[in-house]
Design a protein around this motif. Structure first.
Motif, PDB file in Angstrom:
ATOM      1  N   ARG A 109     106.082  98.749  78.844  1.00  0.00           N
ATOM      2  CA  ARG A 109     105.101 100.015  78.742  1.00  0.00           C
ATOM      3  C   ARG A 109     105.589 100.783  79.939  1.00  0.00           C
ATOM      4  NH1 ARG A 109      99.366  98.026  77.974  1.00  0.00           N
ATOM      5  NH2 ARG A 109      99.877  98.003  75.679  1.00  0.00           N
TER       6      ARG A 109
ATOM      7  N   GLY B 227     108.974 102.556  79.756  1.00  0.00           N
ATOM      8  CA  GLY B 227     108.666 103.618  78.696  1.00  0.00           C
ATOM      9  C   GLY B 227     107.973 104.801  79.272  1.00  0.00           C
ATOM     10  N   GLN B 228     107.209 104.770  80.069  1.00  0.00           N
ATOM     11  CA  GLN B 228     106.547 105.794  80.846  1.00  0.00           C
ATOM     12  C   GLN B 228     107.254 106.420  82.031  1.00  0.00           C
ATOM     13  OE1 GLN B 228     104.339 107.531  80.140  1.00  0.00           O
ATOM     14  NE2 GLN B 228     102.473 106.581  79.064  1.00  0.00           N
TER      15      GLN B 228
ATOM     16  N   LEU C  85     113.489  98.313  68.606  1.00  0.00           N
ATOM     17  CA  LEU C  85     112.237  97.585  67.875  1.00  0.00           C
ATOM     18  C   LEU C  85     111.850  98.509  66.766  1.00  0.00           C
ATOM     19  CD1 LEU C  85     110.037  95.093  67.877  1.00  0.00           C
ATOM     20  CD2 LEU C  85     108.897  96.500  69.624  1.00  0.00           C
TER      21      LEU C  85
ATOM     22  N   GLU D 173     108.255 104.528  73.692  1.00  0.00           N
ATOM     23  CA  GLU D 173     109.630 104.753  74.206  1.00  0.00           C
ATOM     24  C   GLU D 173     110.092 103.571  74.484  1.00  0.00           C
ATOM     25  OE1 GLU D 173     111.095 107.172  74.404  1.00  0.00           O
ATOM     26  OE2 GLU D 173     112.781 106.664  75.560  1.00  0.00           O
ATOM     27  N   ALA D 174     109.778 102.385  74.865  1.00  0.00           N
ATOM     28  CA  ALA D 174     110.562 101.157  75.285  1.00  0.00           C
ATOM     29  C   ALA D 174     110.993 100.595  73.841  1.00  0.00           C
ATOM     30  CB  ALA D 174     109.673 100.218  76.110  1.00  0.00           C
ATOM     31  N   ALA D 175     110.357 100.560  73.049  1.00  0.00           N
ATOM     32  CA  ALA D 175     110.517  99.990  71.611  1.00  0.00           C
ATOM     33  C   ALA D 175     111.938 100.955  71.231  1.00  0.00           C
ATOM     34  CB  ALA D 175     109.342 100.170  70.840  1.00  0.00           C
TER      35      ALA D 175
ATOM     36  N   THR E  23     102.395 106.529  74.430  1.00  0.00           N
ATOM     37  CA  THR E  23     103.894 106.849  75.075  1.00  0.00           C
ATOM     38  C   THR E  23     104.810 105.652  75.436  1.00  0.00           C
ATOM     39  OG1 THR E  23     102.445 108.733  75.619  1.00  0.00           O
ATOM     40  CG2 THR E  23     105.040 108.714  75.989  1.00  0.00           C
ATOM     41  N   GLY E  24     104.161 105.029  76.314  1.00  0.00           N
ATOM     42  CA  GLY E  24     105.203 103.753  77.117  1.00  0.00           C
ATOM     43  C   GLY E  24     105.778 102.881  76.092  1.00  0.00           C
ATOM     44  N   GLU E  25     104.940 102.266  75.405  1.00  0.00           N
ATOM     45  CA  GLU E  25     105.703 101.193  74.618  1.00  0.00           C
ATOM     46  C   GLU E  25     106.461 101.889  73.265  1.00  0.00           C
ATOM     47  OE1 GLU E  25     102.332 101.435  75.302  1.00  0.00           O
ATOM     48  OE2 GLU E  25     101.098 100.238  74.195  1.00  0.00           O
TER      49      GLU E  25
ATOM     50  N   PHE F 264     110.111  91.407  72.926  1.00  0.00           N
ATOM     51  CA  PHE F 264     111.177  91.692  74.323  1.00  0.00           C
ATOM     52  C   PHE F 264     112.115  90.440  74.168  1.00  0.00           C
ATOM     53  CE2 PHE F 264     112.195  91.653  78.513  1.00  0.00           C
ATOM     54  CZ  PHE F 264     112.132  92.918  79.002  1.00  0.00           C
TER      55      PHE F 264
ATOM     56  N   GLN G 198     114.203 102.553  72.860  1.00  0.00           N
ATOM     57  CA  GLN G 198     115.229 102.067  73.539  1.00  0.00           C
ATOM     58  C   GLN G 198     115.828 100.447  73.387  1.00  0.00           C
ATOM     59  OE1 GLN G 198     114.767 102.095  77.802  1.00  0.00           O
ATOM     60  NE2 GLN G 198     113.639 104.275  77.688  1.00  0.00           N
ATOM     61  N   LEU G 199     115.086  99.700  72.853  1.00  0.00           N
ATOM     62  CA  LEU G 199     115.262  98.236  72.571  1.00  0.00           C
ATOM     63  C   LEU G 199     115.776  98.184  71.118  1.00  0.00           C
ATOM     64  CD1 LEU G 199     112.892  95.730  74.416  1.00  0.00           C
ATOM     65  CD2 LEU G 199     115.441  96.060  74.668  1.00  0.00           C
TER      66      LEU G 199
END
Lengths: 172, 172
Positions: free
Chosen positions: A27, A30-31, B58, B51-53, B47-49, B26, B55-56
């Motif tokens: 998370r 991602g931020q 997911l 965006e990370a999702a 937003t955080g997850e 992950f 990138q990965l």
């Protein structure tokens, strides 16, 4: 909204202490936050998270080289943990990271491998924006008392006790 | 080593239920498994997850469009949840995914928005390699009884109760 670094603790005998910390790292990245993970146990993290960490650009520092539960040399283990803590505390105090995850530090503290007072002094003198997550069983009461958020992961039902093998991608 | 799909439940009133599931996702992606996450609540993930999702790689399916706690229309909400479950159960039964995460499904079941029996029938007839993670408070006893691994995240100390605002990258 006020930004303020938090101290978060994931403790208890259940699954999810490290995985929840990983989820917070996920998370945070991602931020756009900068994240560092210090692993106090040798070989604790397996292929799955190492590879995902690489893909996400998460900084991983495995510090428990040589430290295992089979070790017979307590002094050597303490020295390894002191070195690991020295690296970790430098990262926390540097202010370069928005989030530092100290994986399994509770366990290390619970076993007396490091001074709880020293860890608390570091946490209390960190730059105010720095979030720190401590994982591991047996978080000492003194650490719990200075934390902002404490979650106990309680093992209600566990597959290993029922004879089910660890599963790739889930357990490692 | 035998591969066998597990049913994992993260429940309880504490933090870390969804983040631990994210950590498992992950790890699984890092091991090359295919993962799908169905989000039963609108706007739960921030937003955080997201965006990370991305990138990965997911797969995230937000299904709770329009479903909020402020809703006055119980029948409409039930219909939304039935549609979400229809998508989720198809993914589980398809065998295309190694891991399906049903985020907040426990909560939905606990409130009677979906039939617990129907969910159990789907879980029990899924292809044998498929892991399923259910998150959310108040997991019904019938679901707990068929699960392989159940962890209760217990809230020992929580920053909101102490007047500390939610923090970017940590809470969202």
């Amino acid at each position: 909204m006020s930004q303020r670094g938090l101290i978060l603790i994931n403790t208890g005998n259940g699954k999810g202490k490290t995985t929840a910390a990983l989820g917070v790292a996920f998370r945070a990245i991602g931020q756009g936050l900068t994240v560092s993970v210090i692993q106090f146990f040798k070989g604790k993290w397996k292929t799955g998270e190492m590879e995902a960490a690489r893909q996400l650009g998460l900084e991983l520092t495995p510090m428990g080289k040589g430290f295992t539960w089979e070790s017979k040399n307590l002094e050597e283990d303490k020295e390894l943990m002191r070195r690991a803590w020295s690296v970790a505390s430098e990262k926390i105090l540097s202010g370069k990271y928005d989030l530092v995850i100290l994986d399994e530090l509770n366990y290390v503290l619970g076993y007396g491998y490091l001074s709880v007072d020293e860890v608390i002094r570091c946490l209390q003198s960190r730059p105010s924006h720095v979030h720190v997550v401590l994982t591991g069983r047996n978080a000492p009461d003194e650490i719990i008392s200075i934390a902002d958020c404490v979650t106990e992961m309680r093992d209600i039902k566990h597959p290993y006790r029922r004879g089910i093998a660890a599963q790739k991608g889930i357990d490692f």
